[in-house]
Scaffold this active site. Structure first.
Site, PDB file in Angstrom:
ATOM      1  N   ARG A  80     116.292  10.649 102.388  1.00 35.02           N
ATOM      2  CA  ARG A  80     117.735  11.088 102.568  1.00 35.02           C
ATOM      3  C   ARG A  80     118.050   9.944 103.246  1.00 35.02           C
ATOM      4  NH1 ARG A  80     118.785  16.221 106.203  1.00 35.02           N
ATOM      5  NH2 ARG A  80     120.802  14.840 106.365  1.00 35.02           N
ATOM      6  N   GLU A 100     114.153  16.647 111.999  1.00 32.30           N
ATOM      7  CA  GLU A 100     112.683  16.933 111.032  1.00 32.30           C
ATOM      8  C   GLU A 100     112.354  15.730 110.118  1.00 32.30           C
ATOM      9  OE1 GLU A 100     111.471  19.762 108.047  1.00 32.30           O
ATOM     10  OE2 GLU A 100     110.755  17.981 109.013  1.00 32.30           O
ATOM     11  N   LYS A 137     119.602  20.539 110.623  1.00 34.31           N
ATOM     12  CA  LYS A 137     118.144  20.582 110.214  1.00 34.31           C
ATOM     13  C   LYS A 137     117.888  19.894 109.059  1.00 34.31           C
ATOM     14  CE  LYS A 137     117.874  22.368 114.380  1.00 34.31           C
ATOM     15  NZ  LYS A 137     119.140  22.100 115.094  1.00 34.31           N
ATOM     16  N   ASP A 138     116.830  19.507 108.618  1.00 36.38           N
ATOM     17  CA  ASP A 138     116.525  18.988 107.475  1.00 36.38           C
ATOM     18  C   ASP A 138     115.989  19.919 106.531  1.00 36.38           C
ATOM     19  OD1 ASP A 138     116.712  16.577 106.218  1.00 36.38           O
ATOM     20  OD2 ASP A 138     115.464  15.463 107.491  1.00 36.38           O
ATOM     21  N   LYS A 139     115.642  19.481 105.355  1.00 35.31           N
ATOM     22  CA  LYS A 139     115.403  20.731 104.207  1.00 35.31           C
ATOM     23  C   LYS A 139     113.939  21.176 104.028  1.00 35.31           C
ATOM     24  CE  LYS A 139     115.460  20.763  99.360  1.00 35.31           C
ATOM     25  NZ  LYS A 139     116.107  20.326  97.809  1.00 35.31           N
TER      26      LYS A 139
END
Length: 717
Positions: A104, A113, A349-351
């Protein structure tokens, strides 16, 4: 379905899907067709054909072997045994190059994250990664479906990432502990990484209740079923101004006042911005829906339909798997037919994880939100309550992590030393690798060019061809740009126009090559600022490494500490009153002070080397003026605990999630002996702190994708 020329619902026109159908059309070979696809999320027919073969006479490939449920995931992980070693090896490369390693470019500052998949050299070969089917959004558009469709040849990811960044490139060079490092696999399954938000009241957020609060004024459950699918589509087209007619008429089959009331409520609650009235037509009753207040009504749900005694915001806990926060909000808004900006949250929050966080939404009932639990496969919503305020970014106190590092090589003594050091000393509060992007052009270089007011360089860095891992359509777009410098022609090569490259090209088409500043301004503000924040992070990382190398892990005169939010110098007389855990260092800007020792001069030198003046960090464009901030150089995690866990099967979860507990699943069975060892860690971190950097300190491993792929070349082969 197997006709490549077929246009059913438009999906056959998309290149990767068309290639798959061409493999299927000459002869029914679902396995070959499936293997041609980068994603199986929307290909139910091919999945079923691959799983349940066509009768023998019509089949050219009948020996498909897989575990039950294998085809229910997005990515095909195992193929025919007779395909042999070549396909098995290709499979391993696919697993490594899947979504957890897609960088990202612009993570939010409060993101804790990581995109890191692997740490150390794994001994396990070919375990099945967990993936979740994407939701069947009724209005999912082509651009979203093309995201993640990576065209290009299957060269090894390690080869593709050889141009990527290492920790050394972004100033991450030091450790604070003295223990011997060891290897392990982080996020072999995304369910090995669980993040629970810590709210502003200090409580860890959990999903533990699906019940809906009862409010007398709430409409009946029948409002969700009274309208037919066709009527809902007509109302949605009307709501979004896609309908040429100015209204939609719904016939009342059972003409009672109660029935008419339910239809009125159904339209008004599910399609904000529409008003309704009852009309007699040819002796029949109709509910007529129409626009009340123009296009603005869509963003502002009807105020007078909301009970005064109820808080304007419905707060709920969002449990999500393998999806980042913004993607989740976009999906929820589509299903609810509202704009995403009516949602608020405290942090992104990340994936690639299971995450649990609080969300607030304006004037949407808990019933409507709870109804989504029946529709969405990788989300669960619960713990509903009504309040009078939204949530604000940064209000959270932090995040609590539960992390499993699988197949660790460390002994119990090594693990004990590493974890005691993490608990007692902590780790260097570096900005993690995802802050700087994963391609050959780091985001901090773009940020530096912006601060230098070098707009041709900004344009060139974003659009020029670059070596390394990229999607096929981006490569074609960059090649077209390099050849023609024609933004419109390059833009045509992009099926996904919402990426940064697409937005910049659209701006250049609109404003011309002589007005790059305005063209760049089309990119959303947060994305533009992340380039600058990346440069600040690059400087900060380098300066902290230099500070620790020069003065070690003790506070010294000239260091900075915060008193009531204001930075002050440590004087010689007070030096014994502070520890390294009190020391902060500035991100460069016009509103900060710098250490009064060698590191202060080092700041001046690193900025001067980039043609920037430390005394003049104000930019002629206000958005790009840096005020600066302060950041602690050492973070000591709270609530640190750990245990060694033995296991044989890498597919078996080693702990239960909130959803497992709600669904009454038995607790994970922990073996006393097993083929492999895992380390389960729990700890809490403040906002804007990278969990990867804590894991790095435990394992003593470089967390960059480039280094991890090099460490794992044996596995990749």
């Amino acid at each position: 379905a197997g006709q490549p020329g077929g246009r059913g619902r438009g999906w056959a026109r998309r290149p990767m899907r068309l290639a798959a159908l061409r493999l299927f059309a000459p002869r029914p070979a679902p396995v070959a067709a499936v293997k041609a696809l980068p994603s199986l999320a929307h290909f139910g027919t091919l999945k079923l054909l691959a799983k349940y073969p066509i009768p023998k006479k019509a089949v050219y490939c009948t020996s498909l072997q897989m575990e039950a449920g294998e085809m229910d995931t997005i990515s095909l992980k195992r193929h025919l045994s007779e395909y042999g070693k070549a396909d098995a090896d290709e499979n391993k490369r696919q697993r490594f190059s899947e979504e957890p390693l897609k960088g990202r470019e612009n993570p939010d500052p409060v993101t804790v994250e990581t995109e890191l998949e692997l740490l150390g050299t794994p001994a396990l070969k070919g375990p099945k990664s967990e993936t979740i089917p994407t939701e069947g959004s009724p209005d999912q558009d082509e651009e979203e479906e093309l995201e993640g469709s990576d065209e290009g040849d299957p060269e090894s990811f390690a080869e593709m990432m050889k141009h990527g960044l290492t920790e050394l490139d972004v100033g991450i060079t030091k450790f604070v502990s003295s223990h011997e490092g060891f290897s392990g696999i982080l996020k072999e399954r995304y369910s090995d990484f669980v993040v629970h938000e810590i709210g502003k009241d200090g409580r860890v957020v959990h999903l533990d209740d699906f019940s809906v609060p009862v409010v007398k004024e709430d409409p009946p459950e029948e409002i969700f079923t009274v309208l037919s699918a066709e009527e809902k589509q007509q109302l949605e087209d009307l709501q979004l101004f896609k309908n040429k007619e100015g209204s939609v008429a719904i016939e009342v089959v059972e003409d009672t006042k109660e029935k008419r009331t339910v239809i009125h409520q159904a339209v008004k609650s599910q399609f904000p911005g529409l008003e309704t009235k009852t009309e007699d037509r040819d002796g029949k009753k109709y509910i007529v829906a129409y626009h009340a207040a123009g296009k603005k009504a869509l963003a502002n749900p009807r105020k007078h339909s909301w009970p005064k005694s109820r808080g304007s915001y419905c707060h709920f806990v969002l449990y999500k798997e393998n999806k980042d926060t913004m993607d989740a909000i976009n999906v929820l808004s589509k299903f609810l037919r509202v704009k995403p900006n009516i949602f608020s949250y405290m942090g992104t929050k990340d994936k690639r994880a299971i995450t649990v966080q609080e969300i607030a939404v304006l004037r949407i009932t808990a019933e409507r939100l709870a109804h989504l639990n029946k529709c969405l496969m990788n989300f669960k919503l619960g713990n509903f309550s009504y309040k009078n305020h939204p949530l604000k970014l940064g209000e959270l106190q932090g995040n609590h992590f539960t992390v499993v590092l699988r197949n660790i090589t460390g002994t119990e003594d090594q693990v004990q030393q590493a974890m005691l050091s993490l608990r007692k000393i902590g780790f260097i509060n570096y900005y993690g690798m995802q802050r700087f992007g994963t391609t050959a052009v780091p985001t901090y270089q773009v940020g530096r060019a912006i601060l230098q007011n070098n707009w041709n360089e900004v344009m060139d860095l974003i659009l020029k061809p670059r070596p390394g891992a990229e999607k096929g359509y981006l490569v074609k777009c960059r090649e077209e740009w390099a050849k023609t410098k024609d933004p419109a022609a390059a833009l045509k090569k992009l099926p996904v126009k919402r990426c940064v490259e697409g937005q910049l090209l659209r701006g250049l088409s609109k404003y011309g090559l002589k007005n790059i500043i305005s063209a760049f301004g089309i990119i959303p503000r947060n994305n533009r600022l992340m380039y600058i924040h990346s440069y600040q992070s690059y400087v900060w990382n380098n300066m902290v490494s230099k500070r620790i190398e020069e003065y070690g892990l003790r506070a010294v005169p000239g260091d900075l500490v915060l008193k009531g939010g204001t930075a002050v110098y440590i004087e010689e007389a007070d030096v014994d009153s502070y520890t390294i855990h009190d020391v902060v260092m500035p991100l460069p800007g016009f509103d900060v002070i710098y250490p009064r020792h060698k590191i202060g001069e080092a700041y001046r030198e690193i900025l001067a080397a980039d043609n920037l003046d430390i005394n003049n960090m104000k930019h002629k464009i206000r958005d790009y003026s840096l005020s600066g901030a302060y950041r602690k150089i050492i973070i000591r995690p709270q609530n640190v605990s750990w245990e060694m866990v033995a296991y044989d099967d890498p597919k078996i979860p080693l702990f239960n999630t909130d959803l497992d507990k709600l669904e009454g699943k038995p607790s994970a069975v922990i073996a006393t002996k097993g083929k492999y060892q895992a380390l389960k860690i729990e700890f809490s971190l403040p906002p804007s702190t990278y969990a990867t950097m804590a894991i790095r300190e435990v394992l003593k491993m470089d967390t960059s994708i480039k280094k991890q792929t090099q460490l794992n070349t044996v596995w990749l082969r």
